[in-house]
Design a protein around this motif. Structure first.
Motif, mmCIF file in Angstrom:
data_model
loop_
_atom_site.group_PDB
_atom_site.id
_atom_site.type_symbol
_atom_site.label_atom_id
_atom_site.label_comp_id
_atom_site.label_asym_id
_atom_site.label_seq_id
_atom_site.Cartn_x
_atom_site.Cartn_y
_atom_site.Cartn_z
ATOM 1 N N UNK A 364 83.158 -37.164 10.917
ATOM 2 C CA UNK A 364 82.360 -37.058 12.155
ATOM 3 C C UNK A 364 81.953 -35.631 12.521
ATOM 4 N N UNK A 365 81.981 -34.685 11.558
ATOM 5 C CA UNK A 365 81.502 -33.329 11.876
ATOM 6 C C UNK A 365 80.009 -33.414 12.181
ATOM 7 N N UNK A 366 79.575 -32.745 13.258
ATOM 8 C CA UNK A 366 78.217 -32.941 13.769
ATOM 9 C C UNK A 366 77.676 -31.626 14.349
ATOM 10 N N UNK A 371 75.188 -23.818 18.368
ATOM 11 C CA UNK A 371 74.277 -22.727 18.735
ATOM 12 C C UNK A 371 73.681 -22.087 17.477
ATOM 13 N N UNK A 372 72.778 -21.120 17.656
ATOM 14 C CA UNK A 372 72.009 -20.577 16.530
ATOM 15 C C UNK A 372 72.901 -19.871 15.494
ATOM 16 N N UNK A 373 74.070 -19.352 15.939
ATOM 17 C CA UNK A 373 74.954 -18.641 15.021
ATOM 18 C C UNK A 373 75.687 -19.613 14.092
ATOM 19 N N UNK A 374 76.129 -20.730 14.636
ATOM 20 C CA UNK A 374 76.958 -21.656 13.855
ATOM 21 C C UNK A 374 76.191 -22.840 13.279
ATOM 22 N N UNK A 375 74.900 -22.928 13.608
ATOM 23 C CA UNK A 375 74.079 -24.058 13.152
ATOM 24 C C UNK A 375 74.056 -24.164 11.627
ATOM 25 N N UNK A 376 74.217 -25.383 11.115
ATOM 26 C CA UNK A 376 74.003 -25.626 9.683
ATOM 27 C C UNK A 376 73.031 -26.793 9.560
ATOM 28 N N UNK A 377 72.000 -26.593 8.720
ATOM 29 C CA UNK A 377 70.963 -27.608 8.573
ATOM 30 C C UNK A 377 70.940 -28.150 7.153
ATOM 31 N N UNK A 379 68.722 -30.091 3.905
ATOM 32 C CA UNK A 379 67.477 -29.761 3.204
ATOM 33 C C UNK A 379 66.256 -30.171 4.009
ATOM 34 N N UNK A 380 66.402 -31.181 4.850
ATOM 35 C CA UNK A 380 65.271 -31.656 5.640
ATOM 36 C C UNK A 380 65.058 -30.828 6.913
ATOM 37 N N UNK A 381 65.873 -29.791 7.109
ATOM 38 C CA UNK A 381 65.706 -28.920 8.264
ATOM 39 C C UNK A 381 66.414 -29.411 9.521
ATOM 40 N N UNK A 382 66.968 -30.601 9.474
ATOM 41 C CA UNK A 382 67.678 -31.121 10.642
ATOM 42 C C UNK A 382 69.149 -30.716 10.611
ATOM 43 N N UNK A 383 69.775 -30.580 11.791
ATOM 44 C CA UNK A 383 71.207 -30.252 11.817
ATOM 45 C C UNK A 383 72.013 -31.295 11.047
ATOM 46 N N UNK A 421 77.525 -32.333 2.445
ATOM 47 C CA UNK A 421 76.710 -31.108 2.350
ATOM 48 C C UNK A 421 77.283 -29.861 3.031
ATOM 49 N N UNK A 422 78.056 -30.030 4.100
ATOM 50 C CA UNK A 422 78.430 -28.866 4.920
ATOM 51 C C UNK A 422 79.473 -27.971 4.271
ATOM 52 N N UNK A 423 80.173 -28.463 3.254
ATOM 53 C CA UNK A 423 81.235 -27.653 2.652
ATOM 54 C C UNK A 423 81.222 -27.772 1.134
#
Lengths: 440, 110
Positions: A364-366, A371-377, A379-383, A421-423
């Motif tokens: 459930x990581x979301x 914020x802009x510093x921690x944001x991860x997107x 390939x489609x550009x969405x968070x 994808x996030x890790x």
């Protein structure tokens, strides 16, 4: 400073003067009598094998370093009188044994040796520093290079040479069972840096333009079974952190005990908000039972925040139960659980041998509201949303019991982690051989 | 060559200081071990048994462990420290063995 021989002569000098001084003076608890000099030899092999074709930055999905560290630390006692004075000093040397382009350096991910401007790992590096200290009643003040131990500022020692900070610390033990401490630090030195005056950096945001970090708090032993800790810290222009924790242990019989604990952090942006604006909290709890040689523990953890729970780079300032060998399970909104088993081989007639294994899973990581510093997107550009991961660790430790290599320790740490994808997906092996020597 | 010299210098240093290594060591853990011994003496007294004698472990020693009574905690640090295990041997006598253990209070260290 980057000269191994200089470093060694410093160690040698300390040994020489220490011996001479001891012979000359025989007073209890004085500057000399209270002195200690230790030399720790540490041999570290570390590799990370990135799976699924993921790159480690070296371009081939593989990082590997092998190095030897010599950590010399001198601590004096205090001079006699109402106010006692003393010094702490250290000289440390890191030597590359095997490493190179394509496996380490600027693109590597294990950060054992520092690297030069061309991105290649250095052959050797050193750390030299010290602090002056004063003791009045039950209060000790140190100024210089320090190694703080607290839930909000904890020096890291998971690479070749230990991390340190430069600044002032105060510790007080006037009240039985209560240990108070605080400090104001204006620079840090990561494990692979020779400079004692680097700027602050965090794990998830990198360098942060904060002039200082200050912290204060205490640990209180309510009784033999319950301990409580409260701490706060301010990384100027980045965050205010608040920590509350408790440790519990309750013996049921001579050989069976229940163990447990809770940890809670709140992190709020501060001043110029160099790490963006945030108001996050994360907590974890554990419960377990120890019966003879065996300990079984279950942990749960939940990040209620919109951002990663961040902390100083290569430090261990994260007293959360599911912060393990590679993963911290601290992503926004992430929930996780862990099961851990420890086996001590002493009751089976093999003193000094122990094993540990654990498995943890997060979901459930979301990053939707990060914020802009921690944001991860993606390939489609969405968070990134609905992110998952798991990690399994296996560890074995052995201490030599007798002979000239008595106290030499061997520790092997293996970790396997897989994630969306996030890790990263990676397998990791660390071999740590240490030989402590008490010279004084 | 610098590295070679360094390693050589350290080996010589280490060897020469080995003699003194046993000296003032374990100041920090001395009290912990004493507390543990006292607790085990009380344990023995409460059960009308002879207080266990402390033996330092040596390689090749055969440990006759019938039942483990208590192991001293190793949660006060992450480095090598002394530890004691008290057990009943097959004839029901209490024994304490002292050995070297790695502390279990290591942080996550990632």
């Amino acid at each position: 400073m980057n000269n191994p021989l200089f470093c060694l002569s410093l160690i040698a000098l300390s040994i020489g003067t220490g011996q001479a001084a001891i012979a000359a003076e025989e007073k209890a608890e004085g500057f000399v009598e209270g002195s200690s000099l230790t030399i720790l030899n540490r041999n570290l092999y570390f590799n990370r094998d990135f799976r699924k074709g993921q790159s480690s930055g070296t371009g081939n999905g593989y990082s590997e370093e092998w190095a030897h560290g010599i950590i010399g630390q001198f601590e004096s006692g205090f001079t006699e009188g109402t106010v006692g004075f003393g010094i702490d000093a250290f000289a440390m040397l890191g030597l590359k044994l095997d490493s190179g382009d394509g496996r380490s350096g600027a693109g590597g991910s294990v950060d054992v040796m520092p690297y030069n401007s061309a991105g290649q790992p250095e052959d050797d590096y050193s750390k030299v520093g010290g602090a002056v200290k004063a003791r009045f009643m039950d209060t000790v003040i140190k100024a210089g290079d320090v190694f703080p131990v607290s839930p909000v500022v904890q020096y890291g020692d998971s690479r070749l040479l230990p991390e340190s900070f430069r600044g002032i610390t105060v510790a007080n033990n006037s009240i039985d069972g209560l240990a108070l401490q605080g400090g104001r630090l204006h620079s840090m030195s990561e494990p692979n840096s020779s400079s004692m005056r680097d700027g602050f950096a965090t794990f998830y945001a990198g360098s942060v333009d904060a002039p200082w970090i200050a912290y204060f708090g205490g640990d209180y032993s309510v009784n033999d079974n319950v301990g409580i800790s409260l701490y706060t810290s301010r990384l100027k222009d980045a965050w205010n952190q608040y920590y509350a924790g408790t440790t519990l242990s309750y013996p049921l019989s001579d050989d069976v005990a229940l163990i447990g604990g809770l940890n809670y952090y709140k992190a709020v942006d501060e001043g110029k908000q160099h790490l963006g604006s945030f108001d996050n909290n994360i907590w974890s709890g554990k419960a377990g039972v120890q019966f003879g040689a065996h300990t079984v523990m279950v942990g749960i953890q939940r990040n209620n925040g919109d951002d990663d729970f961040d902390y100083l780079r290569q430090s261990d300032s994260i007293y959360l139960d599911n912060s393990i060998q590679y993963s911290d399970f601290n992503s926004p909104k992430e929930k996780s659980w862990q099961v851990r088993y420890d086996l001590d081989m002493e009751p089976f007639g093999v003193p000094g041998l122990s094993f540990m294994t654990r498995y943890a899973q997060g979901w459930d990581a979301d990053y939707t509201n990060a914020n802009e510093v921690y944001m991860r997107r993606g390939d489609d550009g969405n968070p990134l949303t609905d992110q998952k991961r798991w990690e399994r660790d296996i560890e074995a430790k052995y201490v030599v019991q007798a002979g000239s290599l008595k106290d030499m320790s061997f520790r092997i740490r293996q970790a396997t982690t897989r994630a969306t994808d996030f890790e990263s997906d990676l397998d990791e092996v660390r071999l740590i051989v240490e030989y402590p020597l008490e010279v004084l | 060559m610098n590295i070679l010299k360094a390693v050589l210098a350290v080996s010589i240093l280490s060897a020469s200081s080995l003699v003194m290594a046993e000296g003032g060591g374990d100041r920090v853990y001395g009290r912990m071990i004493q507390d543990n011994e006292r607790a085990m003496q009380e344990y023995a007294a409460a059960r009308g048994k002879t207080p266990p004698e402390v033996t330092h472990y040596r390689y090749g020693m055969k440990l006759d462990i019938a039942k483990v009574v208590h192991t001293s905690p190793t949660g006060s640090g992450c480095e090598v420290m002394p530890a004691q295990m008290t057990y009943e041997d097959s004839s029901g006598d209490l024994q304490t063995i002292e050995y070297r253990a790695m502390g279990t209070a290591c942080r996550n260290q990632n």
